[in-house]
Enzyme design. Structure first.
Site, PDB file in Angstrom:
ATOM      1  CG  ASP A   1      -1.667   1.223   1.484  1.00  0.00           C
ATOM      2  OD1 ASP A   1      -1.762   2.032   0.541  1.00  0.00           O
ATOM      3  OD2 ASP A   1      -2.180   1.400   2.607  1.00  0.00           O
TER       4      ASP A   1
ATOM      5  CG  ASN B   1      -2.962   5.355  -1.533  1.00  0.00           C
ATOM      6  OD1 ASN B   1      -3.014   4.300  -0.897  1.00  0.00           O
ATOM      7  ND2 ASN B   1      -3.924   5.742  -2.349  1.00  0.00           N
TER       8      ASN B   1
ATOM      9  CG  ASP C   1      -5.886   3.290   0.050  1.00  0.00           C
ATOM     10  OD1 ASP C   1      -5.015   2.391   0.143  1.00  0.00           O
ATOM     11  OD2 ASP C   1      -6.481   3.526  -1.022  1.00  0.00           O
TER      12      ASP C   1
ATOM     13  CG  ASP D   1      -1.076   1.933  -3.719  1.00  0.00           C
ATOM     14  OD1 ASP D   1       0.133   1.654  -3.796  1.00  0.00           O
ATOM     15  OD2 ASP D   1      -1.556   2.619  -2.794  1.00  0.00           O
TER      16      ASP D   1
ATOM     17  CG  ASP E   1      -5.388 -11.610 -14.773  1.00  0.00           C
ATOM     18  OD1 ASP E   1      -6.135 -12.363 -15.435  1.00  0.00           O
ATOM     19  OD2 ASP E   1      -4.824 -11.956 -13.716  1.00  0.00           O
TER      20      ASP E   1
ATOM     21  CG  ASP F   1      -9.938 -14.981 -15.450  1.00  0.00           C
ATOM     22  OD1 ASP F   1      -9.309 -15.385 -14.461  1.00  0.00           O
ATOM     23  OD2 ASP F   1     -11.185 -14.897 -15.467  1.00  0.00           O
TER      24      ASP F   1
ATOM     25  CD  GLU G   1      -7.958 -19.529 -14.356  1.00  0.00           C
ATOM     26  OE1 GLU G   1      -8.027 -19.819 -13.159  1.00  0.00           O
ATOM     27  OE2 GLU G   1      -8.696 -18.677 -14.871  1.00  0.00           O
TER      28      GLU G   1
ATOM     29  CG  HIS H   1      -5.582 -14.956  -7.802  1.00  0.00           C
ATOM     30  ND1 HIS H   1      -4.905 -15.470  -8.883  1.00  0.00           N
ATOM     31  CD2 HIS H   1      -6.848 -14.782  -8.209  1.00  0.00           C
ATOM     32  CE1 HIS H   1      -5.740 -15.591  -9.898  1.00  0.00           C
ATOM     33  NE2 HIS H   1      -6.920 -15.176  -9.529  1.00  0.00           N
ATOM     34  CG  ASP H   2      -8.224 -18.233  -8.273  1.00  0.00           C
ATOM     35  OD1 ASP H   2      -8.746 -17.263  -7.709  1.00  0.00           O
ATOM     36  OD2 ASP H   2      -8.119 -18.336  -9.518  1.00  0.00           O
TER      37      ASP H   2
HETATM   38  C1  GLC Z   1     -10.285 -17.225 -12.664  1.00  0.00           C
HETATM   39  C2  GLC Z   1      -9.641 -16.311 -11.654  1.00  0.00           C
HETATM   40  C3  GLC Z   1     -10.499 -16.280 -10.423  1.00  0.00           C
HETATM   41  C4  GLC Z   1     -11.847 -15.754 -10.796  1.00  0.00           C
HETATM   42  C5  GLC Z   1     -12.462 -16.543 -11.957  1.00  0.00           C
HETATM   43  C6  GLC Z   1     -13.606 -15.812 -12.564  1.00  0.00           C
HETATM   44  O1  GLC Z   1     -10.367 -18.516 -12.236  1.00  0.00           O
HETATM   45  O2  GLC Z   1      -8.342 -16.753 -11.398  1.00  0.00           O
HETATM   46  O3  GLC Z   1      -9.931 -15.511  -9.406  1.00  0.00           O
HETATM   47  O4  GLC Z   1     -12.716 -15.810  -9.709  1.00  0.00           O
HETATM   48  O5  GLC Z   1     -11.538 -16.722 -12.996  1.00  0.00           O
HETATM   49  O6  GLC Z   1     -13.122 -14.653 -13.200  1.00  0.00           O
END
Ligand code: GLC
Length: 581
Positions: A22, A24, A26, A30, A99, A201, A257, A330-331
């Site tokens: 972060d 700034n 908040d 960012d 992305d 994605d 993906e 992140h998933d």
């Molecule tokens: C992909 C992303 C995930 C998102 C999903 C729908 O699997 O990695 O985070 O929720 O697509 O966009």
């Protein structure tokens, strides 16, 4: 040897912007925050940064529901900040990929608003519509990944729109050529701002099933249409068109993906002609602990199954495609909490997992905090959750009585995507060096012990081990291009394999248990290792390239310490020289 390409020789680092740094004050990460950490990333030795979405979004799915493809969400900064990020990354020799989320938009995207304004609106056909079933209700029994039916009624027109994830993420209709042209033009604009490629994605799902009939009902009473979508060959046509229209003549990288994609699909998607994608993320190894209640259980990943799935993809794509290697993103919950040890062997198991992955063939991805050995969070109440998938699963399973509340919280602590999304742990200062304000989601309290500042200066830290691992990839082409050969596939505790290239062999062996184990090397290695171990002879045909254990007994006793990983290199040429002399 396969054709050399920079993206095969690279290590990619994934940044989840809201949780990275972060700048700034908040409480939300960012772009200025990311810029302030570029020296850290360059120091780690990675080559490419992948930024999860930074576009304007209502934030229902943490940025994967985009309402404007052409701008930066003000929470993260402005376009000038983005351009500064590109320039400053490039100045350090780092490439940047972004992305691309074009399977669906947010329901607040102007295209969708226009589409809902009337059946004759030119944007109507950018989305997928269907009439109610003859007796009323959704057109078929398809379910959405985040719960409920995959169709939502647009009251005004009386038609349903399709969404494979949530009602706030309507599916785009790739059959529409005008939509495809708009997407390619948008991609070209980002490329002209200097980005070096895209992470795409759920790109395997952009062509919808040809067959809109009901399918066999699974969890929740719905059919999951993703495999049917992924099987539609039109995805290959679209990607070839995208390559021609948006990417031709540019030296960029693409990683798709590929949810629900089979090995056969991945071979086509990543074929060495290079007319579709460079590599794909597949999820077979991540989904080995799924069940009737989807991923919500405490089943665990059985090592022999993991080994056979990894070997299948390693061998299956050899010379016919290219693997993207990952344990985390992140998933996914933190792999160290899934397959390693959060306690006494946390650092050892973090390093072991890194060796096991990075020594396979493919392009490795490091997810922020993985290089520190960050662990899952312990969630004790749903108020701590931010992820819409976990929240809706919590409500659904607990409400329907399928999973008792206490169990569901435990499963969430083990499997929720929020485990990956807790803020990055930069230091032991309040706010973990991530923010000076209240963070947008809780910080894992273990930041006082697990943080970058502490590890930067400590010999033997996970962070410094990652640097060494990444350095090996540069020094030895076999790490990138060698063929993968499984070894002792049925061993329930050790994941071992060979890499082979032009008379050189690597033997990689990783103890996935907290026990000390004897583990015999392959025949061709036994004498070479004995020589090297006993003589400590630099001319010996085998050398220990890497171990995560200070006093490894492998070279002398073929013994692995808890969570030990070793990488041993043997060169045929050295053997020959020895034999001749
Ligand atoms: C992909 C992303 C995930 C998102 C999903 C729908 O699997 O990695 O985070 O929720 O697509 O966009």
């Amino acid at each position: 040897m396969d054709e050399r390409r920079w993206w095969k020789e690279s290590v990619v680092y994934q940044i989840y912007p809201q949780s990275f740094c972060d700048g700034n004050g908040d409480g939300v990460g960012d772009i200025p925050g990311i810029i302030s950490k570029l020296d850290y990333l360059a120091g780690l030795g990675v080559d490419v940064l992948w930024l999860s979405p930074i576009y304007p979004s209502p934030g229902y799915d943490s940025g994967y529901d985009i309402s404007d493809y052409e701008a930066i969400d003000p929470r993260y900064g402005g376009m000038e900040d983005f351009e500064r990020l590109v320039a400053q990354a490039h100045a350090r020799g780092l490439r940047l990929i972004i992305d691309l989320v074009v399977n669906h938009t947010s329901n607040e995207h102007p295209w969708f608003k226009a589409a809902c304004s009337g059946k004759n609106d030119p944007k109507r056909d950018y989305y997928i519509w269907n009439n109610p079933a003859p007796g009323g209700g959704p057109p078929n029994n398809w379910g959405a990944l985040f719960g409920g039916p995959a169709w939502t009624l647009d009251e005004k027109s009386g038609q349903y729109y399709l969404h494979l994830f949530s009602p706030k993420q309507p599916e785009l209709n790739w059959e529409n050529p005008q939509l495809r042209r708009e997407i390619y033009a948008m991609m070209r604009r980002w490329l002209s701002r200097g980005v070096d490629g895209f992470r795409m994605d759920v790109i395997s799902l952009i062509a919808k099933p040809d067959d809109f009939s009901d399918g066999p009902a699974g969890p929740g009473g719905y059919f999951d249409p993703r495999a049917r979508a992924a099987a539609n060959p039109k995805v290959h046509e679209y990607l070839r068109e995208m390559r021609r229209e948006a990417l031709a003549g540019r030296d960029v990288m693409t990683v798709g993906e590929a949810s629900a994609a089979t090995l056969e699909d991945a071979r086509r998607l990543t074929n060495p002609r290079g007319d579709e994608l460079d590599m794909v993320f597949q999820f077979e190894h991540m989904d080995l602990d799924g069940g009737e209640t989807f991923k919500w259980n405490d089943r665990g990943i059985p090592l022999p199954r993991l080994k056979s799935v990894m070997a299948k993809w390693q061998e299956g794509l050899a010379h016919r495609g290219w693997n993207a290697l990952f344990w985390n993103n992140h998933d996914q919950p933190r792999m160290i909490s899934r397959l390693g040890d959060e306690g006494e062997w946390r650092e050892a198991s973090a390093k072991m997992l890194a060796v096991c992955l990075h020594m396979m063939q493919g392009t490795p991805y490091v997810y922020q905090g993985e290089e520190l050995g960050m662990t899952n969070m312990r969630f004790t109440s749903p108020e701590q959750l931010r992820d819409s998938e976990s929240l809706s699963a919590y409500r659904r399973y607990v409400r329907d009585g399928d999973i008792p509340e206490g169990d569901m919280l435990r499963y969430i602590s083990m499997k929720s995507r929020d485990n990956a999304r807790t803020p990055m742990q930069w230091s032991a200062a309040p706010g973990a060096g991530f923010t000076r304000a209240a963070p947008w989601m809780g910080i894992n309290p273990n930041y006082r012990e697990i943080n970058a500042e502490e590890q930067l200066g400590r010999r033997g830290s996970v962070l410094n081990f990652y640097k060494e691992l990444i350095r090996l990839r540069r020094a030895y082409p076999i790490v990138v291009y060698g063929d993968f050969v499984p070894y002792a596939p049925d061993d329930p505790r050790v994941f071992a394999y060979l890499r082979v290239l032009d008379g050189e062999t690597l033997f990689v062996c990783c103890n996935f248990s907290a026990e000390r184990l004897g583990f015999a090397p392959p025949d061709g290695f036994r004498d070479a290792i004995r020589d090297a171990g006993a003589l400590r002879n630099t001319d010996a045909s085998a050398e220990l390239l890497l171990t995560n254990h200070e006093a490894s007994a492998y070279m002398t006793e073929f013994r692995l310490a808890p969570y030990e990983a070793v990488v041993i290199r043997k060169s045929q040429n050295q053997i020959k020289t020895k034999e001749v002399s």
